[in-house]
Design an enzyme around this catalytic site. Sequence first.
Site, mmCIF file in Angstrom:
data_model
loop_
_atom_site.group_PDB
_atom_site.id
_atom_site.type_symbol
_atom_site.label_atom_id
_atom_site.label_comp_id
_atom_site.label_asym_id
_atom_site.label_seq_id
_atom_site.Cartn_x
_atom_site.Cartn_y
_atom_site.Cartn_z
ATOM 1 C CE1 TYR A 87 -3.408 -2.838 0.918
ATOM 2 C CE2 TYR A 87 -2.067 -3.220 2.882
ATOM 3 C CZ TYR A 87 -3.084 -3.606 2.028
ATOM 4 O OH TYR A 87 -3.784 -4.759 2.291
ATOM 5 C CD1 TRP A 133 -8.963 2.471 7.178
ATOM 6 C CD2 TRP A 133 -10.373 2.050 8.871
ATOM 7 N NE1 TRP A 133 -9.274 1.138 7.156
ATOM 8 C CE2 TRP A 133 -10.135 0.848 8.176
ATOM 9 C CE3 TRP A 133 -11.228 2.029 9.969
ATOM 10 C CZ2 TRP A 133 -10.723 -0.362 8.563
ATOM 11 C CZ3 TRP A 133 -11.810 0.831 10.348
ATOM 12 C CH2 TRP A 133 -11.552 -0.345 9.660
ATOM 13 C CG ASP A 134 -4.520 2.257 6.543
ATOM 14 O OD1 ASP A 134 -5.608 2.313 5.955
ATOM 15 O OD2 ASP A 134 -3.863 1.207 6.660
ATOM 16 C CG ASP A 167 -10.960 -4.041 1.582
ATOM 17 O OD1 ASP A 167 -11.406 -3.180 2.340
ATOM 18 O OD2 ASP A 167 -9.855 -3.949 1.027
ATOM 19 N N GLY A 223 -13.768 -0.646 4.958
ATOM 20 C CA GLY A 223 -12.462 -0.945 5.544
ATOM 21 C C GLY A 223 -12.226 -2.447 5.692
ATOM 22 C CD GLU A 282 -2.496 -6.080 5.220
ATOM 23 O OE1 GLU A 282 -1.676 -6.774 4.579
ATOM 24 O OE2 GLU A 282 -3.446 -5.488 4.672
HETATM 25 C C1 2M8 Z 1 -7.117 -2.724 2.603
HETATM 26 O O1 2M8 Z 1 -7.855 -2.188 1.519
HETATM 27 C C2 2M8 Z 1 -7.220 -1.817 0.275
HETATM 28 C C3 2M8 Z 1 -8.282 -1.113 -0.562
HETATM 29 O O2 2M8 Z 1 -8.646 0.071 0.087
HETATM 30 C C4 2M8 Z 1 -6.654 -2.981 -0.514
HETATM 31 O O3 2M8 Z 1 -6.907 -4.154 -0.167
HETATM 32 O O4 2M8 Z 1 -5.948 -2.723 -1.478
HETATM 33 C C5 2M8 Z 1 -8.076 -2.750 3.808
HETATM 34 O O5 2M8 Z 1 -7.552 -3.552 4.830
HETATM 35 C C6 2M8 Z 1 -8.318 -1.331 4.312
HETATM 36 O O6 2M8 Z 1 -9.059 -1.347 5.489
HETATM 37 C C7 2M8 Z 1 -7.002 -0.593 4.536
HETATM 38 O O7 2M8 Z 1 -7.271 0.748 4.838
HETATM 39 C C8 2M8 Z 1 -6.080 -0.666 3.313
HETATM 40 C C9 2M8 Z 1 -4.695 -0.126 3.580
HETATM 41 O O8 2M8 Z 1 -4.153 -0.685 4.746
HETATM 42 O O9 2M8 Z 1 -5.932 -2.021 2.879
#
Ligand code: 2M8
Length: 491
Positions: free
Chosen positions: A46, A52-53, A188, A186, A423
């Site tokens: 990411y 929210w992170d 997903d 959040g 994670e």
């Molecule tokens: C996860 O979501 C993202 C899409 O927004 C992904 O899977 O690519 C979820 O765990 C989400 O809650 C979190 O904010 C994000 C980044 O940690 O990853």
Amino acid sequence: MSTDTGPQARHPSADGLEPAELEGRARAVLDANWRIGFTVPSASLYPHQWSWDSAFISIGRSWFDEARARQELMTLFDAQWVDGRLPHIVFNPAVPRGAYFPGPGFWRSRRAAGAPRDRSTSGITQPPIHARAALEMHRHASDIEGSRAWLRALYPRLDAQHRYLDGARSTNPSGLPAIVHPWESGLDNSPVWDRILAGLTIPPDAFPRFRRFDTAHADAADRPTDSDYNAFVYLALRYRDAGYSDADLAATMPFAVAGPLFVAIHLWSTHALAEIAQIIGADPRPHAEAAERIHAAMLDQLWDPAAQRFLARNLVTGELEPEETIVSFAPLLDPDLPRSSVEAIVADLESACFHPIEGPHYVVPTYSVRAPGFDRRRYWRGPVWLNTNWLLAAGLRQHDRSDLASEIAASSLELVAGAGFAEYFDPFDGAGHGSADFGWSAALAVDFLRQASGGRSRVRAIVRAGRKHHEEVDPGAAQAQADPVSTAARH
Ligand code: 2M8
């Protein structure tokens, strides 16, 4: 994090770990993930700013670096849209195209009305934990005047965020803020959305073939499936191609849901906003009134008297979604939750579904371990996460269940002491999954360490126990426990 390298690699050198050392490691993760003005959740998986992170990360970071913690939230709010929506991703222009899917070219925010013109964002939002994060940060600020000035600057932005959710997003029969995509929750690929996603009809030519990048950075068995991703992409395109319009969502979007986690966080943050207003000399009453209204609608719309549980309401069909997941516990964040609902939630939390009676395990799994679809490693379909643990611990403390809150905090610290800042974690053997060096796991560990009741010696014992616990688990026994058939047979 590789999950195939055996127990030694999964639980690196937790031997004799002291709380101060654990905090030092957490801080090192946060510092390594720091970019210009914000923290990436994970450098590989990411590489942009997530909404929210950033809030969770700011809470943890504020214990040792108030300036950066405040800056992080400001950077996020700099990308707020004119209508008040806070995008769930703010893209980092320094990151090469193709590092993350779906990227800026997919969301096309710069063409959307009211989106920032100087940066690219997604067009959906995420749970609004930000006002609560700001209040938490202020509560333990050492520089109170600086913190008050920061709150003064942030308040109109928080207020706009809440107006958007209470306005455009709440114009539906439930009167609660609707989410239009599982990414907005959040959580997903939570089983809560299974029934809705299974009912989608995705036309064969709905979108061109796309390439996922997440499975290049994490084991595919830890991530959502390809069929989940097809639904995610389809829903995001539907919303984007409707100009990110919120008009008549329940009639126009195939996914429109009022979910207990999103709603309870919104309510908790609305209370925080009232307190922030008071702190800076603004009028708290509109927020207190909004909180009363959301509280009443949440009880009326999301409480299922038959199941004795809060459930997500599908606003398209009007039905409640029955899966037993962690979202049902989030209403503990409501300080005015009736005692009977608190007791029902605690009974669920303590049941064999979320707290298996036999054998070592960690709390709180995100899905009932007895559900046929429980998966001990797949993302939001079973593993333990630190942010949901942190939210539940906060909710339990509000309702005088510090005993359970401490248990959740202890489990969380054991997990990171044993497996590092993964994670998410296997509830049975504590193995880390998804990305390593994950931002909110590190940040919330700092918060748990700083808030730990029972003094430093108890924390030291917990952190040391982390490694011991991991060593004692027999992976064979853990597997049997994760099998709902054999679990059910024991009770
Ligand atoms: C996860 O979501 C993202 C899409 O927004 C992904 O899977 O690519 C979820 O765990 C989400 O809650 C979190 O904010 C994000 C980044 O940690 O990853």
